[in-house]
Design a protein around this motif. Structure first.
Motif, PDB file in Angstrom:
ATOM      1  N   ALA A  43       0.829  -1.210   0.000  1.00  0.00           N
ATOM      2  CA  ALA A  43       0.000   0.000   0.000  1.00  0.00           C
ATOM      3  C   ALA A  43       0.863   1.260   0.000  1.00  0.00           C
ATOM      4  CB  ALA A  43      -0.922  -0.001   1.218  1.00  0.00           C
ATOM      5  N   THR A  44       1.920   1.232   0.764  1.00  0.00           N
ATOM      6  CA  THR A  44       2.738   2.443   0.862  1.00  0.00           C
ATOM      7  C   THR A  44       3.466   2.719  -0.447  1.00  0.00           C
ATOM      8  OG1 THR A  44       4.208   3.630   2.347  1.00  0.00           O
ATOM      9  CG2 THR A  44       4.881   1.442   1.760  1.00  0.00           C
ATOM     10  N   VAL A  45       3.781   1.663  -1.217  1.00  0.00           N
ATOM     11  CA  VAL A  45       4.390   1.883  -2.531  1.00  0.00           C
ATOM     12  C   VAL A  45       3.332   2.358  -3.522  1.00  0.00           C
ATOM     13  CG1 VAL A  45       5.576   0.767  -4.441  1.00  0.00           C
ATOM     14  CG2 VAL A  45       6.221   0.224  -2.107  1.00  0.00           C
ATOM     15  N   ALA A  46       2.142   1.766  -3.428  1.00  0.00           N
ATOM     16  CA  ALA A  46       1.096   2.094  -4.404  1.00  0.00           C
ATOM     17  C   ALA A  46       0.615   3.531  -4.232  1.00  0.00           C
ATOM     18  CB  ALA A  46      -0.069   1.116  -4.241  1.00  0.00           C
ATOM     19  N   ILE A  47       0.596   3.995  -3.003  1.00  0.00           N
ATOM     20  CA  ILE A  47      -0.024   5.301  -2.747  1.00  0.00           C
ATOM     21  C   ILE A  47       0.827   6.448  -3.287  1.00  0.00           C
ATOM     22  CG2 ILE A  47       0.939   5.985  -0.515  1.00  0.00           C
ATOM     23  CD1 ILE A  47      -2.005   6.355   0.372  1.00  0.00           C
ATOM     24  N   VAL A  48       2.097   6.141  -3.609  1.00  0.00           N
ATOM     25  CA  VAL A  48       2.945   7.202  -4.154  1.00  0.00           C
ATOM     26  C   VAL A  48       2.410   7.674  -5.498  1.00  0.00           C
ATOM     27  CG1 VAL A  48       5.293   7.799  -4.761  1.00  0.00           C
ATOM     28  CG2 VAL A  48       4.876   6.155  -2.980  1.00  0.00           C
ATOM     29  N   GLU A  49       1.811   6.734  -6.227  1.00  0.00           N
ATOM     30  CA  GLU A  49       1.313   7.075  -7.558  1.00  0.00           C
ATOM     31  C   GLU A  49       0.071   7.944  -7.485  1.00  0.00           C
ATOM     32  OE1 GLU A  49       3.166   6.232 -10.024  1.00  0.00           O
ATOM     33  OE2 GLU A  49       4.494   5.102  -8.696  1.00  0.00           O
ATOM     34  N   VAL A  50      -0.598   7.911  -6.361  1.00  0.00           N
ATOM     35  CA  VAL A  50      -1.842   8.665  -6.236  1.00  0.00           C
ATOM     36  C   VAL A  50      -1.520  10.062  -5.722  1.00  0.00           C
ATOM     37  CG1 VAL A  50      -4.141   8.649  -5.239  1.00  0.00           C
ATOM     38  CG2 VAL A  50      -2.925   6.495  -5.595  1.00  0.00           C
ATOM     39  N   ASP A  51      -2.093  11.018  -6.395  1.00  0.00           N
ATOM     40  CA  ASP A  51      -1.810  12.391  -5.996  1.00  0.00           C
ATOM     41  C   ASP A  51      -2.776  12.824  -4.903  1.00  0.00           C
ATOM     42  OD1 ASP A  51      -0.969  14.889  -5.732  1.00  0.00           O
ATOM     43  OD2 ASP A  51      -1.692  15.619  -7.668  1.00  0.00           O
ATOM     44  N   ALA A  62      -0.097  10.302   4.516  1.00  0.00           N
ATOM     45  CA  ALA A  62      -0.563   8.942   4.256  1.00  0.00           C
ATOM     46  C   ALA A  62       0.571   7.946   4.443  1.00  0.00           C
ATOM     47  CB  ALA A  62      -1.130   8.848   2.838  1.00  0.00           C
ATOM     48  N   ALA A  63       1.746   8.308   3.916  1.00  0.00           N
ATOM     49  CA  ALA A  63       2.892   7.421   4.073  1.00  0.00           C
ATOM     50  C   ALA A  63       3.229   7.227   5.544  1.00  0.00           C
ATOM     51  CB  ALA A  63       4.096   7.977   3.316  1.00  0.00           C
ATOM     52  N   LEU A  64       3.175   8.316   6.303  1.00  0.00           N
ATOM     53  CA  LEU A  64       3.487   8.212   7.728  1.00  0.00           C
ATOM     54  C   LEU A  64       2.424   7.408   8.473  1.00  0.00           C
ATOM     55  CD1 LEU A  64       4.866  11.728   8.679  1.00  0.00           C
ATOM     56  CD2 LEU A  64       6.049   9.539   8.728  1.00  0.00           C
ATOM     57  N   LEU A  65       1.178   7.586   8.050  1.00  0.00           N
ATOM     58  CA  LEU A  65       0.093   6.844   8.696  1.00  0.00           C
ATOM     59  C   LEU A  65       0.280   5.338   8.489  1.00  0.00           C
ATOM     60  CD1 LEU A  65      -2.517   7.794  10.194  1.00  0.00           C
ATOM     61  CD2 LEU A  65      -3.739   7.202   8.102  1.00  0.00           C
ATOM     62  N   ILE A  66       0.595   4.966   7.249  1.00  0.00           N
ATOM     63  CA  ILE A  66       0.801   3.539   6.966  1.00  0.00           C
ATOM     64  C   ILE A  66       2.002   3.029   7.753  1.00  0.00           C
ATOM     65  CG2 ILE A  66       1.411   1.894   5.180  1.00  0.00           C
ATOM     66  CD1 ILE A  66      -0.200   3.578   3.230  1.00  0.00           C
ATOM     67  N   ALA A  67       3.078   3.822   7.761  1.00  0.00           N
ATOM     68  CA  ALA A  67       4.263   3.389   8.515  1.00  0.00           C
ATOM     69  C   ALA A  67       3.927   3.237   9.992  1.00  0.00           C
ATOM     70  CB  ALA A  67       5.397   4.398   8.327  1.00  0.00           C
ATOM     71  N   PHE A  68       3.103   4.154  10.495  1.00  0.00           N
ATOM     72  CA  PHE A  68       2.737   4.076  11.907  1.00  0.00           C
ATOM     73  C   PHE A  68       1.901   2.826  12.175  1.00  0.00           C
ATOM     74  CE2 PHE A  68       0.194   5.318  15.638  1.00  0.00           C
ATOM     75  CZ  PHE A  68       1.231   5.602  16.497  1.00  0.00           C
ATOM     76  N   ALA A  69       0.981   2.519  11.262  1.00  0.00           N
ATOM     77  CA  ALA A  69       0.167   1.311  11.433  1.00  0.00           C
ATOM     78  C   ALA A  69       1.057   0.071  11.461  1.00  0.00           C
ATOM     79  CB  ALA A  69      -0.861   1.210  10.300  1.00  0.00           C
ATOM     80  N   LYS A  70       2.054   0.044  10.551  1.00  0.00           N
ATOM     81  CA  LYS A  70       2.977  -1.094  10.541  1.00  0.00           C
ATOM     82  C   LYS A  70       3.750  -1.162  11.850  1.00  0.00           C
ATOM     83  CE  LYS A  70       5.304  -1.713   6.578  1.00  0.00           C
ATOM     84  NZ  LYS A  70       6.095  -1.237   5.410  1.00  0.00           N
ATOM     85  N   PRO A 122       9.535   4.698   3.351  1.00  0.00           N
ATOM     86  CA  PRO A 122       8.678   5.688   2.677  1.00  0.00           C
ATOM     87  C   PRO A 122       9.241   7.103   2.734  1.00  0.00           C
ATOM     88  CG  PRO A 122       7.674   4.978   4.738  1.00  0.00           C
ATOM     89  CD  PRO A 122       8.861   4.102   4.520  1.00  0.00           C
ATOM     90  N   LEU A 123       9.950   7.437   3.807  1.00  0.00           N
ATOM     91  CA  LEU A 123      10.398   8.827   3.929  1.00  0.00           C
ATOM     92  C   LEU A 123      11.530   9.149   2.952  1.00  0.00           C
ATOM     93  CD1 LEU A 123      10.256   9.466   7.767  1.00  0.00           C
ATOM     94  CD2 LEU A 123       8.734  10.310   6.000  1.00  0.00           C
ATOM     95  N   LEU A 124      12.369   8.173   2.644  1.00  0.00           N
ATOM     96  CA  LEU A 124      13.499   8.459   1.760  1.00  0.00           C
ATOM     97  C   LEU A 124      13.219   8.049   0.312  1.00  0.00           C
ATOM     98  CD1 LEU A 124      16.485   7.371   4.011  1.00  0.00           C
ATOM     99  CD2 LEU A 124      15.915   9.680   3.317  1.00  0.00           C
ATOM    100  N   TYR A 125      12.571   6.904   0.126  1.00  0.00           N
ATOM    101  CA  TYR A 125      12.448   6.368  -1.235  1.00  0.00           C
ATOM    102  C   TYR A 125      11.161   6.795  -1.916  1.00  0.00           C
ATOM    103  CZ  TYR A 125      16.271   3.186  -0.115  1.00  0.00           C
ATOM    104  OH  TYR A 125      17.485   2.669   0.241  1.00  0.00           O
TER     105      TYR A 125
END
Lengths: 132, 345
Positions: A54-62, A70-78, B339-342
């Protein structure tokens, strides 16, 4: 996720009363470990892989400025999944969680105050550097 | 304490100690108390680790909030597939580690050793991928410090390096009878010059190489800024990043490494001179993390060997548990770094 009693096993020392599902917070005389069910571990593992996708896929979404959150939220959930289940905090003494949360609070405090400070003087710094 | 631990270690303690648990220190009443104390101690250590990385995350946050365009431009140099592989490797090894703790609790000795070995393999895989990542950065001249193309001091460092290489070449060429096969007449000249003065070889070579290796201009630091801007107050005297006081307009030494990243393709508004800061943050954060991975592999190797000798079981698995906590923390930090770097949108 509900806590399942550990599966039956052959070891005589893993006591019968740990199957009651209260974790390791009782039975003070002897050390009867709380055993995390294997299915729960696998479930957490699969969830972590899914969140990685999900964290890789969400980069494509603007999402505008929300992308980083969003990235931090996913990382926090993990991180919560790893801390609760892999690091066993869910069944540990709350004191261990308190130590972790205190450390995170101080990091947030550190970050927050520094950001507030740098946003104050950065515009002037930019002017000074670019001459505009 | 009336039950014997399953391991054979008790036999060695049969003397005078009665039924005392060999793994229970005398200042603890019960194994449980000892285990809990050890775990709290480990968590306090992990808290200090979080605070240490917190400082680096703070540097990251300050830079990113002030120069988001720099991060957006620079992160394209990082390989998402490699970062993704490493994420999956670490998550998998975290899973096998948690499973290994479970195996120790259930006295599944063989399974525990296998799982610990798999965890170690995951960590080693991470290091291999990281090696290739760093090598790629080096080839692209996006290395640490002055090895970074965008560092204003890069040019000098590159010239120095070139001079060193030349000096080595000249030494090799000078050995067989002074037989200089001159691809480059200037190189031969430099060689002759230096042949006279063997003691001060280095200094001379540097100068010679500096002169001869200048190629056509490659990069022009677009800098319309006036050389010095006066601002009020003493605190503005020296800026944190320093001011580029002269416009860098110049030739760079030719080298035989991989092609440089396409600097002209950078979006407008990105200050090239700030790009190297992203790479310094990247190397510092991933470098410190990689150091933790190496330490973690060493610790897991240690408990694997002890575990293979039968040291751990349901009654005593504290080292497995604590090393597991350490390994999970390494995983946790990577979960944020990736996610923060890549992955920057």
């Amino acid at each position: 996720m509900s806590h399942r009693p550990p599966p039956p096993h052959t070891d005589p020392h893993a006591s019968p009363h740990e199957g009651e599902g209260h974790g390791g917070s009782h039975g003070d005389d002897d050390h009867h470990p709380h055993v995390v069910p294997l299915r729960l571990l696998v479930g957490v593992f699969v969830a972590l892989l899914f969140l990685t996708w999900a964290t890789v896929a969400i980069v494509e979404v603007d999402l505008g400025a929300f992308n980083v959150w969003a990235a931090l939220l996913i990382a926090f959930a993990k991180a919560v999944l790893v801390a609760l289940y892999f690091m066993h905090l869910r069944w540990d003494s709350p004191y261990n969680s308190l130590v972790l949360i205190a450390a995170l609070l101080f990091v947030v405090l550190f970050l927050g105050i520094t950001i507030v400070d740098t946003l104050q003087y950065q515009p002037r710094l930019d002017i000074w550097q670019t001459g505009n | 304490m009336n039950q014997q631990p399953p391991s054979h270690r008790d036999d060695a303690h049969g003397d005078g100690h009665g039924h005392h648990d060999p793994n229970l220190a005398h200042h603890f009443d019960t194994p449980r108390q000892q285990f809990d104390a050890a775990k709290v101690g480990m968590w306090v250590f992990l808290a200090t680790e979080i605070l240490m990385f917190g400082g680096l995350f703070c540097a990251y946050a300050v830079w990113r909030s002030n120069h988001p365009e720099v991060f957006l431009a620079a992160h394209h140099e990082l390989s998402i597939p490699k970062g993704l592989i490493n994420t999956i490797l670490l998550i998998t090894s975290s899973f096998t580690m948690a499973w290994a703790v479970r195996a120790a609790q259930l006295n599944q000795q063989r399974l525990m050793v296998i799982l610990l070995s798999l965890t170690m393999a995951g960590g080693c895989g991470f290091l291999v991928v990281k090696y290739f990542e760093y090598e790629e950065k080096y080839d692209h001249r996006l290395w640490v410090g002055v090895g970074n193309l965008f560092n204003p001091a890069y040019e000098d460092a590159e010239a120095d390096e070139q001079a060193e290489e030349d000096a080595q070449q000249q030494e090799q060429q000078a050995e067989p009878d002074g037989d200089v096969n001159g691809e480059n007449a200037e190189a031969a000249d430099a060689d002759d010059e230096n042949a006279n003065d063997q003691d001060a070889e280095g200094a001379e070579n540097e100068e010679a190489a500096d002169e001869q290796q200048r190629g056509p201009p490659v990069i022009r630091f677009d800098d319309d800024a006036p050389d010095v801007v006066e601002l009020d107050g003493p605190m503005w005297g020296t800026g944190p990043q320093g001011v580029r006081e002269e416009v860098l307009e110049g030739e760079r030494p030719r080298t035989e490494r991989a092609p440089k990243p396409d600097i002209d393709a950078l979006p407008a508004g990105v200050k090239e001179k700030r790009l190297h800061q992203f790479f310094q943050i990247y190397f510092l954060m991933t470098g410190l993390h990689t150091l933790h991975v190496i330490i973690g592999i060493g610790l897991i190797l240690w408990i694997t060997l002890r575990g293979a000798a039968g040291a751990f079981g349901p009654r005593y698995y504290t080292p497995v548990d604590l090393v597991g906590l350490y390994w999970h923390l390494v995983d946790l930090i990577w979960i944020f770094l990736f996610p923060l770097l890549y992955l920057i949108h």
